[in-house]
Design a protein around this motif. Structure first.
Motif, mmCIF file in Angstrom:
data_model
loop_
_atom_site.group_PDB
_atom_site.id
_atom_site.type_symbol
_atom_site.label_atom_id
_atom_site.label_comp_id
_atom_site.label_asym_id
_atom_site.label_seq_id
_atom_site.Cartn_x
_atom_site.Cartn_y
_atom_site.Cartn_z
ATOM 1 N N SER A 84 -10.565 73.765 4.608
ATOM 2 C CA SER A 84 -8.764 73.559 5.207
ATOM 3 C C SER A 84 -7.986 73.580 6.774
ATOM 4 O O SER A 84 -6.784 73.598 6.597
ATOM 5 N N ALA A 85 -8.832 72.498 7.778
ATOM 6 C CA ALA A 85 -8.686 72.383 8.270
ATOM 7 C C ALA A 85 -7.808 71.256 9.303
ATOM 8 O O ALA A 85 -8.428 70.497 9.180
ATOM 9 N N ILE A 86 -6.433 71.633 8.182
ATOM 10 C CA ILE A 86 -5.404 70.523 8.622
ATOM 11 C C ILE A 86 -4.948 69.804 10.103
ATOM 12 O O ILE A 86 -5.155 70.984 10.929
ATOM 13 N N PRO A 87 -5.329 68.683 9.986
ATOM 14 C CA PRO A 87 -5.642 67.927 11.542
ATOM 15 C C PRO A 87 -4.176 68.611 12.185
ATOM 16 O O PRO A 87 -3.394 68.271 11.695
ATOM 17 N N LEU A 88 -4.532 69.251 13.356
ATOM 18 C CA LEU A 88 -2.828 69.031 14.142
ATOM 19 C C LEU A 88 -2.675 70.526 13.836
ATOM 20 O O LEU A 88 -1.798 71.680 14.816
ATOM 21 N N ILE A 89 -2.461 70.976 12.499
ATOM 22 C CA ILE A 89 -1.838 72.215 11.970
ATOM 23 C C ILE A 89 -3.032 73.772 12.322
ATOM 24 O O ILE A 89 -2.345 74.169 12.674
ATOM 25 N N SER B 213 -14.975 72.686 -8.866
ATOM 26 C CA SER B 213 -15.017 71.321 -7.036
ATOM 27 C C SER B 213 -14.038 71.357 -6.807
ATOM 28 O O SER B 213 -13.142 72.007 -7.249
ATOM 29 N N GLY B 214 -13.241 71.684 -5.778
ATOM 30 C CA GLY B 214 -12.037 72.158 -4.635
ATOM 31 C C GLY B 214 -11.997 71.043 -3.108
ATOM 32 O O GLY B 214 -13.165 71.186 -2.640
ATOM 33 N N THR B 215 -10.781 70.989 -3.055
ATOM 34 C CA THR B 215 -10.444 70.632 -1.297
ATOM 35 C C THR B 215 -9.347 71.486 -0.745
ATOM 36 O O THR B 215 -8.625 72.109 -1.887
ATOM 37 N N SER B 216 -9.806 72.291 0.334
ATOM 38 C CA SER B 216 -9.140 73.464 1.245
ATOM 39 C C SER B 216 -8.071 74.475 0.582
ATOM 40 O O SER B 216 -9.615 75.000 -0.412
ATOM 41 N N VAL B 217 -7.286 74.023 0.148
ATOM 42 C CA VAL B 217 -6.244 75.513 -0.379
ATOM 43 C C VAL B 217 -7.493 75.383 -1.562
ATOM 44 O O VAL B 217 -7.338 76.611 -2.931
ATOM 45 N N GLY B 218 -7.581 74.321 -2.262
ATOM 46 C CA GLY B 218 -8.717 74.056 -3.855
ATOM 47 C C GLY B 218 -9.689 74.790 -3.783
ATOM 48 O O GLY B 218 -10.284 75.345 -5.135
#
Length: 299
Positions: free
Chosen positions: A147-152, A38-43
């Motif tokens: 991986s959609a970091i807000p603003l970035i 299981s992972g989040t973002s770059v994970g």
């Protein structure tokens, strides 16, 4: 039976630390025992690389490709005033990495479950996507969403709903998604946490081995947003060293438990054997006493 899971936290450029941990897991042969991820973002990117079982490609990506591709500025559309929804940087670099180095068929057909966390903006809550069985397009969309970091980076739309990075805790995200693996009945989990303040969900039925940086590998601005070659190499080394220390301690504890069990079994066996010997001696003594008894007919 024991079921081992692996959780990879989010953290942008800090993700190279997880590659170093993977290197140590390979050396100890532990990577072969992992049955859920299981992972989040770059994970999630690292989880997919892990599922491909090609460490050399993963290290190559982090030390050669990511530096120039992840934070590639997009061409500003003068008619687009909504930076909050469209982001500053392009996703083309990540898509290029996925297309060039990820075999999506392996991910979709992976024999063990792989989960990705993303924040559903309609519900303002975390949502866990299972990558297994998904199409090439669906897996890419989920990887963009988590991986959609807000603003970035810009939001990702999936079936009419907008999603952002799964680790945004202010939007009820989960940067260290243990829950899906609890639900997969893992009773042991290795959790690679890139932020010391990430929330760890507890479970009475599962032992979590948390691996977290012992030295400073950077914060959001000097770590998560740092995709430099030097930063990646440093974090891979840190991850490797920390994992080795942790794994050696865990294995030492398990060995001590095994030795204690063996000692207890030895003591129990000795006691059992002594009791048998005592009973045999008692029986022989009783027989001897009986043979010495005088029969009334002998008088």
């Amino acid at each position: 039976m024991s079921k081992l899971g692996l959780v990879l936290g989010g953290g942008g450029g800090l993700g190279s630390y997880q590659i170093g941990v993977w290197k140590a897991l390979r050396e100890y042969g532990i990577d072969k025992n992992i049955e859920a991820i299981s992972g989040t973002s770059v994970g999630v990117l690292n989880a997919c690389l892990f599922a491909q079982n090609d460490y050399d490609i993963a290290e190559y990506i982090w030390t050669n490709e990511i530096e120039d591709k992840i934070l590639s500025k997009k061409k500003i559309n003068k008619n687009n005033k909504f930076i909050s929804s469209n982001g500053i940087f392009s996703r083309e670099g990540l898509i290029e990495i996925i297309d060039k180095y990820l075999n999506i068929d392996i991910i979709s057909n992976y024999k063990y479950p792989i989960y990705a966390a993303a924040v559903n903006l309609k519900k303002v809550n975390v949502q866990y996507f299972k990558l297994n069985g998904k199409t090439n397009k669906e897996i890419k969309e989920i990887m963009m969403a988590t991986s959609a970091i807000p603003l970035i980076f810009g939001r990702q739309t999936i079936k009419g709903t907008n999603y952002v990075d799964g680790g945004v805790e202010i939007l009820n995200g989960n940067n260290l998604p243990l829950k899906p693996l609890y639900e997969e009945n893992c009773n042991e989990i290795i959790a690679i946490n890139l932020y010391k303040d990430s929330i760890i969900e507890k479970s009475d039925n599962c032992k979590v081995y948390e691996i977290i940086a012992s030295n400073d590998i950077g914060d959001f601005f000097k770590g998560a947003m740092d995709f430099s070659l030097s930063g990646a190499k440093m974090r891979i080394e840190e991850g490797y060293n920390d994992a080795k220390k942790n794994l050696e301690q865990i294995l030492k504890m398990e060995q001590t438990q095994i030795e204690n069990i063996d000692n207890n079994n030895y003591m129990y066996q000795n006691e059992f054997d002594n009791n048998i010997k005592k009973r045999k001696l008692r029986n022989e003594l009783d027989k001897a006493i009986d043979s010495l008894k005088i029969d009334d007919n002998d008088i």
